[in-house]
Design an enzyme around this catalytic site. Sequence first.
Site, short mmCIF file in Angstrom:
data_model
loop_
_atom_site.label_atom_id
_atom_site.label_comp_id
_atom_site.label_asym_id
_atom_site.label_seq_id
_atom_site.Cartn_x
_atom_site.Cartn_y
_atom_site.Cartn_z
N HIS A 102 19.43 -4.39 -90.94
CA HIS A 102 18.99 -3.64 -89.77
C HIS A 102 19.45 -2.19 -89.81
O HIS A 102 19.49 -1.51 -88.78
CB HIS A 102 19.51 -4.31 -88.49
CG HIS A 102 18.80 -5.60 -88.22
ND1 HIS A 102 19.30 -6.56 -87.39
CD2 HIS A 102 17.63 -6.11 -88.71
CE1 HIS A 102 18.46 -7.59 -87.35
NE2 HIS A 102 17.45 -7.35 -88.16
N GLY A 124 29.08 -15.24 -86.58
CA GLY A 124 29.06 -14.30 -85.45
C GLY A 124 27.68 -13.83 -85.05
O GLY A 124 27.51 -12.65 -84.70
N LEU A 132 31.82 -18.13 -82.30
CA LEU A 132 32.73 -18.40 -81.17
C LEU A 132 32.29 -19.65 -80.42
O LEU A 132 33.10 -20.45 -79.97
CB LEU A 132 32.77 -17.19 -80.23
CG LEU A 132 33.81 -17.23 -79.11
CD1 LEU A 132 35.22 -17.22 -79.72
CD2 LEU A 132 33.63 -16.07 -78.15
C1 BV8 Z 1 10.24 -7.60 -86.95
C2 BV8 Z 1 19.64 -2.77 -84.94
C3 BV8 Z 1 8.05 -7.54 -87.77
C4 BV8 Z 1 19.62 -1.75 -83.87
C5 BV8 Z 1 18.64 -4.85 -84.10
C6 BV8 Z 1 9.38 -14.02 -85.00
C7 BV8 Z 1 9.33 -13.53 -86.30
C8 BV8 Z 1 9.52 -12.17 -86.56
C9 BV8 Z 1 9.79 -11.29 -85.49
C10 BV8 Z 1 9.84 -11.78 -84.21
C11 BV8 Z 1 9.65 -13.14 -83.96
N1 BV8 Z 1 9.77 -13.32 -82.63
C12 BV8 Z 1 10.06 -12.15 -82.03
C13 BV8 Z 1 10.07 -11.19 -82.96
C14 BV8 Z 1 10.33 -9.77 -82.71
C15 BV8 Z 1 11.79 -9.37 -82.73
C16 BV8 Z 1 12.69 -10.43 -82.17
O1 BV8 Z 1 13.26 -11.24 -82.92
N2 BV8 Z 1 12.87 -10.40 -80.87
C17 BV8 Z 1 13.79 -11.31 -80.22
C18 BV8 Z 1 14.45 -10.59 -79.05
C19 BV8 Z 1 13.02 -12.56 -79.80
N3 BV8 Z 1 12.19 -9.05 -84.08
C20 BV8 Z 1 11.95 -7.81 -84.54
O2 BV8 Z 1 11.37 -6.96 -83.89
C21 BV8 Z 1 12.41 -7.50 -85.96
N4 BV8 Z 1 11.31 -6.90 -86.67
O3 BV8 Z 1 10.12 -8.75 -86.70
O4 BV8 Z 1 9.29 -6.86 -87.54
C22 BV8 Z 1 7.23 -6.68 -88.61
C23 BV8 Z 1 6.47 -7.29 -89.59
C24 BV8 Z 1 5.67 -6.49 -90.39
C25 BV8 Z 1 5.67 -5.11 -90.20
C26 BV8 Z 1 6.45 -4.52 -89.23
C27 BV8 Z 1 7.24 -5.30 -88.41
C28 BV8 Z 1 13.52 -6.45 -86.00
C29 BV8 Z 1 14.74 -6.92 -85.28
C30 BV8 Z 1 15.88 -5.92 -85.51
C31 BV8 Z 1 16.21 -5.20 -84.23
N5 BV8 Z 1 17.44 -4.41 -84.41
N6 BV8 Z 1 19.73 -4.11 -84.34
C32 BV8 Z 1 20.90 -1.72 -83.08
O5 BV8 Z 1 21.92 -2.35 -83.49
O6 BV8 Z 1 20.89 -1.04 -82.05
S1 BV8 Z 1 18.82 -6.38 -83.43
C33 BV8 Z 1 20.42 -6.71 -82.90
O7 BV8 Z 1 20.44 -7.97 -82.21
C34 BV8 Z 1 21.36 -6.95 -84.02
O8 BV8 Z 1 21.17 -6.16 -85.13
C35 BV8 Z 1 21.20 -8.40 -84.36
O9 BV8 Z 1 20.30 -8.58 -85.41
C36 BV8 Z 1 20.49 -8.96 -83.18
C37 BV8 Z 1 21.16 -10.23 -82.75
O10 BV8 Z 1 22.43 -9.90 -82.39
P1 BV8 Z 1 23.70 -10.72 -82.94
O11 BV8 Z 1 24.25 -9.95 -84.08
O12 BV8 Z 1 23.40 -12.14 -83.18
O13 BV8 Z 1 24.62 -10.51 -81.69
P2 BV8 Z 1 24.55 -11.32 -80.32
O14 BV8 Z 1 25.29 -10.51 -79.30
O15 BV8 Z 1 23.16 -11.76 -80.02
O16 BV8 Z 1 25.40 -12.61 -80.66
C38 BV8 Z 1 26.78 -12.44 -81.00
C39 BV8 Z 1 27.31 -13.81 -81.35
O17 BV8 Z 1 28.68 -13.67 -81.74
C40 BV8 Z 1 27.28 -14.79 -80.18
O18 BV8 Z 1 26.77 -16.03 -80.62
C41 BV8 Z 1 28.76 -14.93 -79.79
O19 BV8 Z 1 29.07 -16.24 -79.35
C42 BV8 Z 1 29.46 -14.64 -81.09
N7 BV8 Z 1 30.82 -14.08 -80.94
C43 BV8 Z 1 31.28 -13.25 -79.95
N8 BV8 Z 1 32.57 -12.97 -80.18
C44 BV8 Z 1 32.93 -13.61 -81.33
C45 BV8 Z 1 31.81 -14.31 -81.81
N9 BV8 Z 1 31.85 -15.07 -82.93
C46 BV8 Z 1 33.03 -15.12 -83.59
N10 BV8 Z 1 34.15 -14.48 -83.19
C47 BV8 Z 1 34.13 -13.72 -82.07
N11 BV8 Z 1 35.26 -13.08 -81.69
#
Ligand code: BV8
Length: 241
Positions: free
Chosen positions: A111, A178, A204
Site C-alpha cells: 500500500h 496485526g 490481538l
Molecule cells: C483495489 C494506505 C482494485 C493508505 C490503505 C474486493 C476485492 C478487491 C477490492 C475490493 C473488494 N471489496 C472492496 C474492495 C475495495 C477496497 C476495500 O477492500 N474496501 C474495504 C473497506 C471493503 N479495496 C481497495 O480499494 C484496494 N484497491 O481493490 O483496487 C483495482 C483493480 C484494478 C485496477 C484498479 C483498482 C486498495 C486498498 C488499499 C487502501 N489503502 N492504506 C493509508 O494508510 O492511509 S488501507 C488500510 O486499511 C491499511 O493499509 C490496511 O491495508 C487496511 C486494513 O487495515 P489493518 O492494517 O488491518 O488495520 P485495522 O485497524 O483494520 O486492524 C488492525 C488489527 O490489529 C485489528 O485486528 C486489531 O485487533 C489488531 N491489533 C491492534 N493492536 C494490536 C493488534 N494486533 C496485535 N498486537 C496489537 N498490539
Amino acid sequence: MTTRPAIVVLTGAGISRESGLATFRDADGIWARVRLEDVATPEAFARDPARVQAFYNARRAQIMDPQVAPNAAHLALADLERRWPGDFLLVTQNIDDLHERAGSRRLLHMHGELLRARCTICGATQRCIAPLEVTTACADCCRAGGLRPDVVWFGEMPLHMEPIGAALARCDLFVAIGTSGSVYPAAGFVAEVRGRARTVELNLEPSDGAALFDETHHGPATQIVPAFAARLLAGLVPSNE
Ligand code: BV8
C-alpha cells in the site's frame, strides 16, 4: 517439519500499535476520527488536496518522531528473515518504515510508503521527509503542484501484486499479523493459500477471517510474534511442505 519451507508474512497496522501508531479500525483508530472517503481516495485528493496532504503530513511527522521506533514484533520478523533457511517474504499493508528500521529487507509495501512522494505529472517517486504542500515541486520534472503521498488509496491498485502472487503460489506457511482482514485484496490472501499452505493468524483478537486460519494466537504482537518466531526457528511449527 523439513528445513526449507517458504514463508509469506502479511502485516497490518496492529504490528505498529505498540510502537505508538494508531490502527484504523480499533476504537481509538484513524477511521474513528476521520472518514476514509475524505482522506484516502483519489476523489478526496481531487476534491480537497490540502486536506489530504495535511492528513498524511501529520502521520509522516508522527513516524519521524524519535519516540516512534520498531517494537519487539518488528525485530522478531527481521531476525526470522535473517535466520530462516528457506524463502521468506514480508508483505506489509503499513505505510510506516518500522519494518525497514527493524532490519527487514525482503519486504514489499503493497500500500505504498509514507516517506515517499509520487509526482502525478511525470510519475517519478522521491523520498519525502518534509511536509507536502499542494505547491511542492517534483524533484524530477520540477513542475509544481503534482506531488502526492506515494500510498495506495481505496480504489487504486495495490503495488507489487505480481511478486506477491508468485510468493503466495509457492509458500508453505502464511502468517497474518496485526490485520483485521477487512481490506482487499490483502484480506483475500489467506483464502488464496489455504489448503495448500499452513495458515497462522497472530492478532490481538480474532480478525474477520479468523476461521480461515489453521492456527491462531491472540495477544499483543510484542508478545506473540517473538514467541511464534522462536517456535518456528526451533522447528516446532508444522508447515505444508
Ligand atoms: C483495489 C494506505 C482494485 C493508505 C490503505 C474486493 C476485492 C478487491 C477490492 C475490493 C473488494 N471489496 C472492496 C474492495 C475495495 C477496497 C476495500 O477492500 N474496501 C474495504 C473497506 C471493503 N479495496 C481497495 O480499494 C484496494 N484497491 O481493490 O483496487 C483495482 C483493480 C484494478 C485496477 C484498479 C483498482 C486498495 C486498498 C488499499 C487502501 N489503502 N492504506 C493509508 O494508510 O492511509 S488501507 C488500510 O486499511 C491499511 O493499509 C490496511 O491495508 C487496511 C486494513 O487495515 P489493518 O492494517 O488491518 O488495520 P485495522 O485497524 O483494520 O486492524 C488492525 C488489527 O490489529 C485489528 O485486528 C486489531 O485487533 C489488531 N491489533 C491492534 N493492536 C494490536 C493488534 N494486533 C496485535 N498486537 C496489537 N498490539
